[in-house]
Write a protein that holds these residues in place. Structure first.
Motif, PDB file in Angstrom:
ATOM      1  N   CYS A  54       3.591  -2.427   3.459  1.00 42.60           N
ATOM      2  CA  CYS A  54       4.851  -2.248   2.877  1.00 42.60           C
ATOM      3  C   CYS A  54       4.238  -1.559   1.806  1.00 42.60           C
ATOM      4  CB  CYS A  54       5.122  -4.308   1.878  1.00 42.60           C
ATOM      5  SG  CYS A  54       5.073  -4.956   3.259  1.00 42.60           S
ATOM      6  N   GLN A  55       5.941  -0.213   1.293  1.00 40.37           N
ATOM      7  CA  GLN A  55       5.562   0.558   0.411  1.00 40.37           C
ATOM      8  C   GLN A  55       6.614  -0.248  -1.024  1.00 40.37           C
ATOM      9  OE1 GLN A  55       4.743   4.072   0.202  1.00 40.37           O
ATOM     10  NE2 GLN A  55       4.301   3.934   2.065  1.00 40.37           N
ATOM     11  N   PRO A  56       5.229   0.333  -1.983  1.00 38.80           N
ATOM     12  CA  PRO A  56       5.443  -0.563  -3.343  1.00 38.80           C
ATOM     13  C   PRO A  56       6.282   0.073  -3.630  1.00 38.80           C
ATOM     14  CG  PRO A  56       3.366   0.148  -3.253  1.00 38.80           C
ATOM     15  CD  PRO A  56       3.749   0.573  -2.377  1.00 38.80           C
ATOM     16  N   TYR A  75       0.225  -1.078   0.115  1.00 33.01           N
ATOM     17  CA  TYR A  75      -0.387   0.383  -0.250  1.00 33.01           C
ATOM     18  C   TYR A  75       1.154   0.993   0.172  1.00 33.01           C
ATOM     19  CZ  TYR A  75      -3.327   4.135   1.732  1.00 33.01           C
ATOM     20  OH  TYR A  75      -3.713   4.564   1.302  1.00 33.01           O
ATOM     21  N   SER A  76       0.216   2.492  -0.468  1.00 32.29           N
ATOM     22  CA  SER A  76       0.956   3.704  -0.789  1.00 32.29           C
ATOM     23  C   SER A  76      -0.106   4.758  -0.417  1.00 32.29           C
ATOM     24  CB  SER A  76       1.903   4.032  -1.594  1.00 32.29           C
ATOM     25  OG  SER A  76       2.141   4.789  -1.883  1.00 32.29           O
ATOM     26  N   ASP A  77       0.043   6.262  -0.206  1.00 30.53           N
ATOM     27  CA  ASP A  77      -0.484   6.574   0.412  1.00 30.53           C
ATOM     28  C   ASP A  77      -0.522   7.501  -0.894  1.00 30.53           C
ATOM     29  OD1 ASP A  77      -1.322   6.129   2.577  1.00 30.53           O
ATOM     30  OD2 ASP A  77       0.189   7.992   3.632  1.00 30.53           O
ATOM     31  N   GLU A  78       0.479   7.557  -2.155  1.00 25.31           N
ATOM     32  CA  GLU A  78      -0.113   8.040  -3.603  1.00 25.31           C
ATOM     33  C   GLU A  78      -0.780   7.407  -4.174  1.00 25.31           C
ATOM     34  OE1 GLU A  78       2.479   9.568  -5.602  1.00 25.31           O
ATOM     35  OE2 GLU A  78       2.887  10.297  -3.267  1.00 25.31           O
ATOM     36  N   PHE A  79      -2.048   5.949  -3.548  1.00 29.34           N
ATOM     37  CA  PHE A  79      -2.171   5.403  -4.429  1.00 29.34           C
ATOM     38  C   PHE A  79      -3.863   6.386  -4.380  1.00 29.34           C
ATOM     39  CE2 PHE A  79      -0.973   1.707  -3.740  1.00 29.34           C
ATOM     40  CZ  PHE A  79       0.100   1.192  -5.062  1.00 29.34           C
ATOM     41  N   LEU A  80      -3.810   7.588  -3.394  1.00 29.87           N
ATOM     42  CA  LEU A  80      -4.984   8.321  -3.234  1.00 29.87           C
ATOM     43  C   LEU A  80      -4.881   9.186  -3.845  1.00 29.87           C
ATOM     44  CD1 LEU A  80      -4.813   8.375   0.838  1.00 29.87           C
ATOM     45  CD2 LEU A  80      -5.798   6.424  -0.330  1.00 29.87           C
ATOM     46  N   LEU A  81      -3.472   9.687  -4.579  1.00 29.77           N
ATOM     47  CA  LEU A  81      -3.618  11.095  -6.358  1.00 29.77           C
ATOM     48  C   LEU A  81      -4.343  10.601  -7.083  1.00 29.77           C
ATOM     49  CD1 LEU A  81      -0.128  11.860  -4.842  1.00 29.77           C
ATOM     50  CD2 LEU A  81      -2.477  12.575  -3.489  1.00 29.77           C
ATOM     51  N   HIS A  82      -4.808   9.029  -7.336  1.00 28.99           N
ATOM     52  CA  HIS A  82      -5.944   9.064  -8.457  1.00 28.99           C
ATOM     53  C   HIS A  82      -6.601   9.594  -7.792  1.00 28.99           C
ATOM     54  CE1 HIS A  82      -7.674   7.266 -11.887  1.00 28.99           C
ATOM     55  NE2 HIS A  82      -8.431   6.305 -11.079  1.00 28.99           N
ATOM     56  N   GLU A  83      -7.031  11.116  -8.559  1.00 28.23           N
ATOM     57  CA  GLU A  83      -8.604  11.285  -8.102  1.00 28.23           C
ATOM     58  C   GLU A  83      -9.632  11.316  -9.113  1.00 28.23           C
ATOM     59  OE1 GLU A  83      -6.944  15.809  -7.605  1.00 28.23           O
ATOM     60  OE2 GLU A  83      -6.132  14.888  -6.120  1.00 28.23           O
ATOM     61  N   THR A  84     -10.647  10.842  -9.097  1.00 29.17           N
ATOM     62  CA  THR A  84     -12.065  10.713  -9.893  1.00 29.17           C
ATOM     63  C   THR A  84     -13.386  11.695 -10.007  1.00 29.17           C
ATOM     64  OG1 THR A  84     -12.753   9.433  -8.154  1.00 29.17           O
ATOM     65  CG2 THR A  84     -11.333   8.271 -10.004  1.00 29.17           C
ATOM     66  N   GLY A  85     -12.927  11.611  -8.436  1.00 30.76           N
ATOM     67  CA  GLY A  85     -14.020  13.097  -8.211  1.00 30.76           C
ATOM     68  C   GLY A  85     -14.854  13.023  -7.367  1.00 30.76           C
ATOM     69  N   HIS A  86     -15.605  13.745  -6.852  1.00 31.95           N
ATOM     70  CA  HIS A  86     -15.989  13.499  -5.190  1.00 31.95           C
ATOM     71  C   HIS A  86     -17.604  12.633  -5.907  1.00 31.95           C
ATOM     72  CE1 HIS A  86     -17.895  14.159  -1.584  1.00 31.95           C
ATOM     73  NE2 HIS A  86     -19.505  14.294  -1.699  1.00 31.95           N
ATOM     74  N   PHE A  87     -17.522  12.890  -6.688  1.00 34.37           N
ATOM     75  CA  PHE A  87     -19.188  11.500  -7.135  1.00 34.37           C
ATOM     76  C   PHE A  87     -18.571  10.285  -7.283  1.00 34.37           C
ATOM     77  CE2 PHE A  87     -20.843  15.621  -6.630  1.00 34.37           C
ATOM     78  CZ  PHE A  87     -21.976  15.449  -5.032  1.00 34.37           C
ATOM     79  N   HIS A  88     -17.889   9.784  -8.104  1.00 38.75           N
ATOM     80  CA  HIS A  88     -17.321   9.243  -8.223  1.00 38.75           C
ATOM     81  C   HIS A  88     -17.263   7.901  -7.891  1.00 38.75           C
ATOM     82  CE1 HIS A  88     -15.253   5.674 -11.540  1.00 38.75           C
ATOM     83  NE2 HIS A  88     -15.880   6.752 -11.961  1.00 38.75           N
TER      84      HIS A  88
END
Length: 305
Positions: free
Chosen positions: A45-47, A6-19
């Motif tokens: 584990c960090q990728p 897991y990485s917090d970077e995965f949160l940076l794929h932003e799809t919009g509030h209602f997606h």
């Protein structure tokens, strides 16, 4: 210790509030795992970073280089849409590459140790075909991971897709390879409209099991015991990759199957009966509570077994 990549970077794929495929999916899963009594047994584990290991050469074996470049350029321009369901934000291309690396790390860990792992990454991948992303998916994570496993010395790789939607992209990419077997349980009729039972691959290496809306664990278990287990056992995979979508839950807003979160512990047990060498990688699942509890059930079963 049980590894979760897991990485917090995965949160940076932003799809919009209602997606429905939104960063909150991963946040909810992390919170749910961290309050379990066995949380101390999880190794977060960090990728491997994209700078340390670029997955592009492997991705280009699976996806059309022109498609890959188009995604990169669209993200660099600030984002947009691949199709009506599949948005890109400025960081989406980088995040998708890191997600691939997380799946590769899961494969490497499981091949080296003989023990299961979980890849908690996004964006998902099983709808992405060679020359186009769709259905929230950018890159075909499971198919890329399977080819990587073969490059790392596995002779045969099985892919089990229990997402409620058929993994059309995964099947299209791997069905020509006799060393990869693909099995999917999915609601039918449902997006993307593929996955007929008559589709058996180019080497009898595909098993599609369409499910009716309203199906419960009582409908799934006979298929595991009478169809999936024999199919995969006969194939004798050195590694099993699970496209672990959790949108067949009764509470999920995007489909009509009626599983409960605890049922995924049963699914996981079947996988571990086949082999301990299982890589679970997140696909769908859009009710945050049901999704989180389902991932908890999967990892709890791995720890119990």
């Amino acid at each position: 210790m049980f590894p979760v990549f897991y990485s917090d970077e995965f949160l940076l794929h932003e799809t919009g509030h209602f997606h429905p495929e939104k960063p909150a999916r991963l946040t909810a899963i992390r919170k749910a795992l961290q309050v379990e009594s066995w949380a101390h047994q999880i190794a977060w584990c960090q990728p491997t970073t994209v700078e340390a290991r670029s997955p592009l050469s492997l991705i280009q074996q699976i996806h059309d280089p022109q498609y890959i470049e188009a995604v990169r350029q669209l993200a660099n321009r600030g984002g947009g849409h691949i199709d009506g369901d599949t948005p890109l934000s400025p960081r989406s291309f980088e995040v998708a590459l890191l997600a691939v690396n997380a799946w590769l790390d899961g494969v490497n860990y499981t091949l080296q140790t003989g023990e299961p792992s979980f890849v908690l990454a996004r964006p998902p991948g099983h709808h992405a075909v060679a020359d186009m992303g769709m259905g929230f998916c950018l890159l075909s994570n499971a198919a890329i991971a399977a080819h990587h496993a073969l490059e790392q010395g596995a002779n045969r790789v099985g892919i089990l897709d229990w997402d409620v939607h058929h993994g059309n992209g995964t099947q299209a990419i791997v069905e020509t390879n006799p060393n990869i077997a693909f099995c999917s349980l999915h609601e039918s009729p449902q997006y993307p409209g593929t996955g007929r039972a008559s589709e058996q691959g180019f080497h009898q290496n595909v098993l599609n099991l369409p499910m009716r809306a309203g199906s419960t664990i009582a409908d799934y278990q006979p298929l595991f015991e009478q169809k999936i287990m024999p199919f995969l056992s006969n194939f004798q995979p050195d590694l099993l990759i699970v496209s672990a979508g959790y949108d067949a839950n009764q509470d999920d807003p995007l489909a009509g199957v009626s599983l409960q979160p605890t049922d995924y512990g049963i699914f996981t047990d079947y996988c571990l009966q086949l082999t301990r060498r299982v890589v679970f990688g997140l696909e769908g699942g859009y009710d945050l509570s049901a999704l989180s509890r389902s991932v908890v059930a999967t990892i709890a079963q791995c720890l119990r077994s």
